[in-house]
Motif scaffolding. Structure first.
Motif, short mmCIF file in Angstrom:
data_model
loop_
_atom_site.label_atom_id
_atom_site.label_comp_id
_atom_site.label_asym_id
_atom_site.label_seq_id
_atom_site.Cartn_x
_atom_site.Cartn_y
_atom_site.Cartn_z
N LEU A 154 0.81 -1.22 0.00
CA LEU A 154 0.00 0.00 0.00
C LEU A 154 0.85 1.27 0.00
N ILE A 156 2.53 2.58 2.66
CA ILE A 156 2.31 3.35 3.90
C ILE A 156 3.59 4.10 4.27
N TYR A 226 -1.31 7.50 6.13
CA TYR A 226 -1.27 8.04 4.76
C TYR A 226 -0.13 7.35 4.02
N THR A 227 -0.25 7.29 2.71
CA THR A 227 0.80 6.69 1.88
C THR A 227 1.85 7.77 1.54
N GLN A 231 -2.13 9.50 0.07
CA GLN A 231 -3.46 8.88 -0.01
C GLN A 231 -3.81 8.25 1.35
N VAL A 233 -5.11 5.62 4.14
CA VAL A 233 -5.17 4.16 4.30
C VAL A 233 -6.12 3.86 5.45
N TYR A 234 -7.11 3.03 5.19
CA TYR A 234 -8.11 2.66 6.20
C TYR A 234 -7.87 1.22 6.67
N ASP A 237 -8.51 -1.45 4.22
CA ASP A 237 -7.49 -1.70 3.21
C ASP A 237 -6.51 -2.77 3.67
#
Length: 555
Positions: A154, A156, A226-227, A231, A233-234, A237
């Motif tokens: 992802l 992160i 956040y990435t 973006q 991240v939940y 995900d």
């Protein structure tokens, strides 16, 4: 007088199936945890779903001294008193956190002759809800770190992980730490943080969830990081919401216990009010409304914290309408708000009491502004003089506020009969309950409504960090959520030294975070910390257990 634990250990408890029987709950429907406590499964909630709701009574308080002002004691005593006057009452409370139990403030089971029992169980491990919340929280943290270790698909950014580890204990040494040290096989080194379990978003989610499906959805909505390309991240995900919900399936069920006088009590959830939203679960409160003619519940600390969040967050999500608000006031807290040192608040001082009355005046005005009938409960202490009681009574009469002396600490339900009668009468009055703000307003406007209308501030100052946080929250589409302010409980302002009813001040917002799973925006002000520390002489140093298992020193 006997200590709280000595009183609790000397009471005659009924078995939990006898308590359940009073509410129409069958023995086979209970999930017992020993003889005196039980979980209530969803089948019971479904069976009572079509029953009419009772009256909802919210108990709150003025700004307290560091020792608290007996809000839970008043809630328990009022429930016992309701039965004395022939009313069927169910008490709905929060569960205690081990932080205050072993720290300074104490537990959350009431005091004197207005307690919920078994007191030792409730204040220690109870039915394991706190541990389940801690485990679910830290599972998510472990999954985040493992995801980065296993390739970080992802993307992160380890510098922008928002979700914190937790434990249900005051441990200041863990507020800021480094994890992942020790080489490549031990994870990605990064800065991490701990907060106390009752301040975690998982706790808030548990208390605001209506069922397992809702719980799982809320858990998936937690914004964890956040990435590198900014973006969000939940938790969903990371595909961990299901396993977190599995850990919480029993914790989601309300707990049934009793008072010293065998009045039924539901204890469920326990978010701090100066950090989180400070109310027990929606599930327990709604069930109590179905099981009794009156549900007596509480909100943490003063009305500026717990009650505001109860009314603007919990009532909004739960579809609840309070019939009456009880404001607990004590002579010692009013004198404390006049600047009297804590050690001297037990000394009669009518002049200081008169000066500190502005604090009660503010809380009464705040609660009346919601359109709900208000009753003041004067929580009487042995040190209160007749002259002081006369000063407080005169204030209430002049301001058109219903009031009653409450002596439930010393006399149990009998000491709250006058208060119960006032509350019953207030519940029949006209009610125009409304929220303080519309959630569709911009984030800053909602914050300012709370600051100006509830705290009495002239305005709000935002740090560059909080400005950035609020913009991010609104850009993510969460600007329409209600506000949960983290603020000192000792003042209407964000400065604990500003006592009474301060004027000419502003509230400083240092940081804002979205609790997307819980469904609110947390606004941090002042020097509030989400992981408290222990005092110089922790209560833990006074607690002991004998060879035969007898606990002593627990209040």
């Amino acid at each position: 007088m006997l200590t709280d634990i000595e009183i609790a250990q000397g009471c005659q408890m009924q078995t939990i199936d006898q308590i359940a029987q009073k509410l129409g709950i069958r023995e086979e429907e209970l999930e017992p945890y020993g003889r005196y406590k039980a979980k209530i499964p969803d089948e019971v909630i479904e069976r009572f779903a079509n029953e009419p709701d009772g009256k909802l009574v919210l108990v709150t308080a003025i700004n307290p001294t560091p020792a608290g002002e007996g809000k839970t004691t008043t809630t328990v005593g009022l429930g016992q008193a309701m039965e004395k006057i022939g009313k069927k009452a169910v008490i709905a409370l929060r569960e205690p956190s081990l932080g205050p139990v072993f720290g300074i403030k104490g537990g959350a089971a009431g005091g004197g002759y207005a307690q919920v029992v078994p007191m030792e169980d409730i204040n220690l491990h109870f039915t394991g809800d706190m541990h389940a919340i801690t485990a679910a929280n830290n599972l998510l943290c472990a999954i985040i770190d493992n995801h980065m270790q296993q390739g970080n698909v992802l993307g992160i950014d380890p510098r922008r992980i928002l979700f914190k580890r937790c434990m249900d204990m005051n441990d200041r040494a863990l507020r800021n730490c480094i994890v992942g040290l020790g080489g490549k096989v031990n994870g990605v080194p990064r800065e991490d943080h701990f907060q106390i379990t009752v301040a975690s978003e998982i706790m808030a989610i548990l208390c605001l969830s209506t069922d397992l499906a809702d719980l799982k959805k809320r858990l998936g909505n937690i914004l964890v990081a956040y990435t590198y390309d900014n973006q969000p991240v939940y938790a969903r995900d990371l595909r961990v919401a299901g396993s977190m919900a599995a850990l919480l399936k029993d914790a989601l069920k309300p707990n049934l216990v009793q008072t010293l006088e065998n009045t039924p009590a539901l204890m469920h959830g326990g978010p701090f009010a100066n950090i989180a939203h400070g109310c027990n679960s929606i599930k327990a409160t709604k069930l109590a409304l179905k099981l009794g003619d009156y549900c007596i519940t509480e909100a943490g600390f003063g009305s500026d914290l717990g009650a505001e969040k109860f009314l603007d967050i919990k009532c909004r999500y739960g579809g609840l309408t309070p019939s009456c608000i009880v404001i607990v006031a004590t002579m010692r807290a009013l004198k404390y708000n006049a600047g009297v040192p804590k050690a001297d608040t037990g000394i009669p001082n009518p002049e200081a009491l008169q000066k500190g009355m502005v604090n009660l005046e503010a809380h009464v005005a705040n609660m009346k502004s919601y359109g709900v009938p208000v009753v003041v409960a004067i929580n009487r202490f042995l040190t209160d003089s007749d002259e002081e009681i006369a000063v407080l009574s005169d204030f209430c009469e002049k301001n058109g506020v219903e009031f009653a002396l409450s002596e439930v600490f010393a006399k149990g339900g009998e000491g709250g009969v006058a208060l119960a009668e006032k509350v019953v009468a207030a519940c029949e009055k006209e009610n125009h309950f409304h929220f303080l703000y519309d959630t569709a307003l911009p984030v800053k406007e909602k914050i300012e409504k709370i600051a100006k209308n509830i705290y009495g501030a002239d305005g709000v100052v935002y740090t560059p960090q909080s400005e950035k946080n609020i913009k991010e929250i609104e850009d993510l589409g969460f600007g329409n959520l209600p506000i949960c302010v983290a603020k000192t409980q000792y003042s209407l302002s964000d400065d604990p030294a500003k006592l009474g009813r301060p004027t000419g001040f502003t509230i400083t917002v240092k940081e804002a975070r979205v609790s997307a799973g819980a469904g609110f925006i947390v606004v941090l002000t002042g020097d509030i910390m989400t992981m408290p520390g222990l005092p110089k002489a922790p209560a833990a140093c006074k607690i002991d257990i004998s060879d035969d298992g007898h606990i002593s020193g627990l209040f």
